[in-house]
Design a protein around this motif. Structure first.
Motif, PDB file in Angstrom:
ATOM      1  N   PHE A 176     -23.585 -96.088-129.737  1.00 42.28           N
ATOM      2  CA  PHE A 176     -24.826 -95.415-129.353  1.00 42.28           C
ATOM      3  C   PHE A 176     -26.011 -95.986-130.117  1.00 42.28           C
ATOM      4  O   PHE A 176     -27.150 -95.976-129.637  1.00 42.28           O
ATOM      5  N   LEU A 177     -25.768 -96.516-131.297  1.00 45.43           N
ATOM      6  CA  LEU A 177     -26.825 -97.042-132.155  1.00 45.43           C
ATOM      7  C   LEU A 177     -27.392 -98.370-131.654  1.00 45.43           C
ATOM      8  O   LEU A 177     -28.515 -98.739-132.008  1.00 45.43           O
ATOM      9  N   ASP A 178     -26.653 -99.075-130.815  1.00 43.68           N
ATOM     10  CA  ASP A 178     -26.996-100.449-130.459  1.00 43.68           C
ATOM     11  C   ASP A 178     -28.394-100.609-129.878  1.00 43.68           C
ATOM     12  O   ASP A 178     -29.095-101.571-130.186  1.00 43.68           O
ATOM     13  N   ASP A 179     -28.819 -99.687-129.014  1.00 41.91           N
ATOM     14  CA  ASP A 179     -30.083 -99.861-128.305  1.00 41.91           C
ATOM     15  C   ASP A 179     -31.235 -99.050-128.891  1.00 41.91           C
ATOM     16  O   ASP A 179     -32.305 -98.963-128.284  1.00 41.91           O
ATOM     17  N   LEU A 180     -31.052 -98.477-130.060  1.00 41.20           N
ATOM     18  CA  LEU A 180     -32.089 -97.600-130.607  1.00 41.20           C
ATOM     19  C   LEU A 180     -33.147 -98.339-131.410  1.00 41.20           C
ATOM     20  O   LEU A 180     -34.274 -97.871-131.550  1.00 41.20           O
ATOM     21  N   GLY A 181     -32.808 -99.481-131.987  1.00 41.29           N
ATOM     22  CA  GLY A 181     -33.778-100.242-132.760  1.00 41.29           C
ATOM     23  C   GLY A 181     -34.253 -99.539-134.018  1.00 41.29           C
ATOM     24  O   GLY A 181     -35.406 -99.710-134.440  1.00 41.29           O
ATOM     25  N   LEU A 182     -33.377 -98.777-134.655  1.00 40.78           N
ATOM     26  CA  LEU A 182     -33.762 -98.047-135.862  1.00 40.78           C
ATOM     27  C   LEU A 182     -33.572 -98.910-137.104  1.00 40.78           C
ATOM     28  O   LEU A 182     -32.733 -99.809-137.126  1.00 40.78           O
ATOM     29  N   ALA A 183     -34.328 -98.613-138.141  1.00 45.18           N
ATOM     30  CA  ALA A 183     -34.221 -99.350-139.397  1.00 45.18           C
ATOM     31  C   ALA A 183     -33.161 -98.699-140.286  1.00 45.18           C
ATOM     32  O   ALA A 183     -33.028 -97.474-140.326  1.00 45.18           O
ATOM     33  N   GLU A 184     -32.418 -99.515-141.019  1.00 43.49           N
ATOM     34  CA  GLU A 184     -31.459 -98.980-141.974  1.00 43.49           C
ATOM     35  C   GLU A 184     -32.210 -98.246-143.081  1.00 43.49           C
ATOM     36  O   GLU A 184     -33.319 -98.605-143.451  1.00 43.49           O
ATOM     37  N   ALA A 185     -31.589 -97.209-143.605  1.00 43.68           N
ATOM     38  CA  ALA A 185     -32.221 -96.386-144.633  1.00 43.68           C
ATOM     39  C   ALA A 185     -31.168 -95.885-145.607  1.00 43.68           C
ATOM     40  O   ALA A 185     -29.962 -96.042-145.371  1.00 43.68           O
ATOM     41  N   GLU A 186     -31.621 -95.294-146.699  1.00 43.04           N
ATOM     42  CA  GLU A 186     -30.704 -94.735-147.683  1.00 43.04           C
ATOM     43  C   GLU A 186     -30.058 -93.469-147.122  1.00 43.04           C
ATOM     44  O   GLU A 186     -30.764 -92.558-146.668  1.00 43.04           O
ATOM     45  N   PRO A 187     -28.730 -93.386-147.127  1.00 41.63           N
ATOM     46  CA  PRO A 187     -28.064 -92.207-146.558  1.00 41.63           C
ATOM     47  C   PRO A 187     -28.521 -90.890-147.173  1.00 41.63           C
ATOM     48  O   PRO A 187     -28.731 -89.904-146.449  1.00 41.63           O
ATOM     49  N   GLY A 188     -28.699 -90.848-148.498  1.00 35.00           N
ATOM     50  CA  GLY A 188     -29.117 -89.598-149.131  1.00 35.00           C
ATOM     51  C   GLY A 188     -30.487 -89.144-148.676  1.00 35.00           C
ATOM     52  O   GLY A 188     -30.737 -87.939-148.528  1.00 35.00           O
ATOM     53  N   THR A 189     -31.385 -90.102-148.428  1.00 33.29           N
ATOM     54  CA  THR A 189     -32.726 -89.765-147.958  1.00 33.29           C
ATOM     55  C   THR A 189     -32.690 -89.248-146.531  1.00 33.29           C
ATOM     56  O   THR A 189     -33.338 -88.245-146.195  1.00 33.29           O
ATOM     57  N   VAL A 190     -31.923 -89.929-145.667  1.00 33.56           N
ATOM     58  CA  VAL A 190     -31.820 -89.497-144.266  1.00 33.56           C
ATOM     59  C   VAL A 190     -31.145 -88.128-144.174  1.00 33.56           C
ATOM     60  O   VAL A 190     -31.582 -87.251-143.426  1.00 33.56           O
ATOM     61  N   ALA A 191     -30.094 -87.927-144.958  1.00 32.54           N
ATOM     62  CA  ALA A 191     -29.428 -86.625-144.958  1.00 32.54           C
ATOM     63  C   ALA A 191     -30.383 -85.526-145.408  1.00 32.54           C
ATOM     64  O   ALA A 191     -30.406 -84.424-144.839  1.00 32.54           O
TER      65      ALA A 191
END
Length: 347
Positions: A176-191
């Protein structure tokens, strides 16, 4: 006589015992939780305990697994026991404890795969716009069970115009992530952003959210709270990454006001928001030098190119920017705070 909720749960649990999928079972348990009124919870748990069959035991263990997180909602919120308390209260753990106590010791009486529920590792995180103008952003966490199987994504849609509250949540396959074009981020920050968004949603009444949100909410909160290095109230570094400030007098002053306006939602930049900034917010709130007023259109254009370079946004700037000097000179448009500040500046 069995309640309809109990009968349905036992029937569905029978199929889940054959499928042997921790993820499918957790999603099912989250839907059950979402459908329970607070007054139904204790009687439902008691009915399962009295039955004692493998289906009933699976139901109790699964519900406990998806409700292991600390409650975020105020008392009486849908899907939480009536003993729940607001986050930060000394009794805030009580909601999870109701489920945990009902399931205590039962996981060991069932097949080994049942004990994998909730035992996941966060493998990555992504964050970014869900639409061209960033009116909704996506916060995504990737998980895998401790046996390496059933990788999955938790995807939470966070509304920007209403302040950053959660409006949708899904659990999807990794592709599902393939077509979203999102930037990688720190998991703790996103959570942390996911938890902040759910907590804000609990405080605002009447906001339209997706039908799928409630059925994923318990699992989403538990997953997010289990991410190591959790950061609540994290700032967005988008403004800090902007490097294209025009080299002209007043540009820095103008950008400081733009930064004040976009605040902690810098990914949201639509034609409507540009127009609100130029024609409403600046005349009402900002005290600017003539140089900053003159530089503002170019500063806003530079920010707009950085924010996606959308033609509709640039057209709106061309339409509204020529009016800015006259609007800033019109004292009748100034808000109370601006008028007080101006009075203090007068000799």
């Amino acid at each position: 006589m069995s309640t309809e909720t109990f009968s349905t749960a036992v029937t569905q649990a029978r199929d889940l015992l054959r499928w042997r999928s921790p993820l499918r079972t957790e999603l099912w348990a989250a839907r059950i939780t979402a459908g329970l009124d607070p007054a139904q919870i204790r009687p439902f748990l008691s009915e399962l305990a009295v039955d004692g069959g493998p289906e009933a035991r699976l139901t109790l263990v699964a519900i406990a697994a998806v409700n292991a997180g600390r409650p975020l909602s105020p008392p009486g919120a849908p899907g939480l026991p009536d003993v729940a308390a607001p986050a930060g209260d000394a009794t805030a753990e009580a909601g999870a404890e109701v489920y945990a106590e009902a399931a205590r010791g039962l996981a060991g009486t069932l097949a080994g795969w049942v004990r994998r529920m909730g035992r996941v590792t966060c493998e990555g995180a992504w964050y970014g716009k869900a639409d061209p103008y960033g009116e909704q952003v996506l916060a995504v966490l990737s998980f895998r069970y401790d046996n390496g199987k059933e990788p999955h994504l938790l995807v939470v849609g966070i509304d920007q115009p209403h302040g950053g509250l959660a409006v949708d949540a899904l659990v999807e396959e990794v592709k599902f992530l393939d077509d979203l074009g999102l930037a990688e981020a720190e998991p703790g920050t996103v959570a942390g952003r996911i938890l902040d968004a759910f907590e804000l949603g609990d405080r605002i009444m009447g906001v339209q959210v997706a039908d799928t949100l409630a059925s994923v909410r318990p699992l989403a909160i538990t997953r997010a709270q289990g991410v190591p290095g959790l950061v609540r109230g994290a700032s967005d570094d988008t403004l800090a990454r902007f490097r294209d400030l025009p080299e002209m007098q007043g540009a820095r002053e103008a950008f400081e006001k733009l930064a004040e306006f976009v605040g902690d939602r810098p990914l949201w930049w639509s034609p409507q928001r540009v127009s609100a900034f130029l024609t409403s917010w600046l005349p009402r709130e900002a005290i600017l030098s003539e140089a900053a007023i003159a530089a503002m259109p170019e500063v806003v254009r530079a920010w707009s190119r950085f924010s996606g370079d959308h033609p509709a946004v640039l057209r709106r700037i061309d339409e509204d920017a020529p009016r800015l000097p006259a609007l800033m000179a019109d004292d009748s448009l100034a808000g109370l705070g601006k008028r007080i500040a101006q009075s203090r500046l007068e000799p």
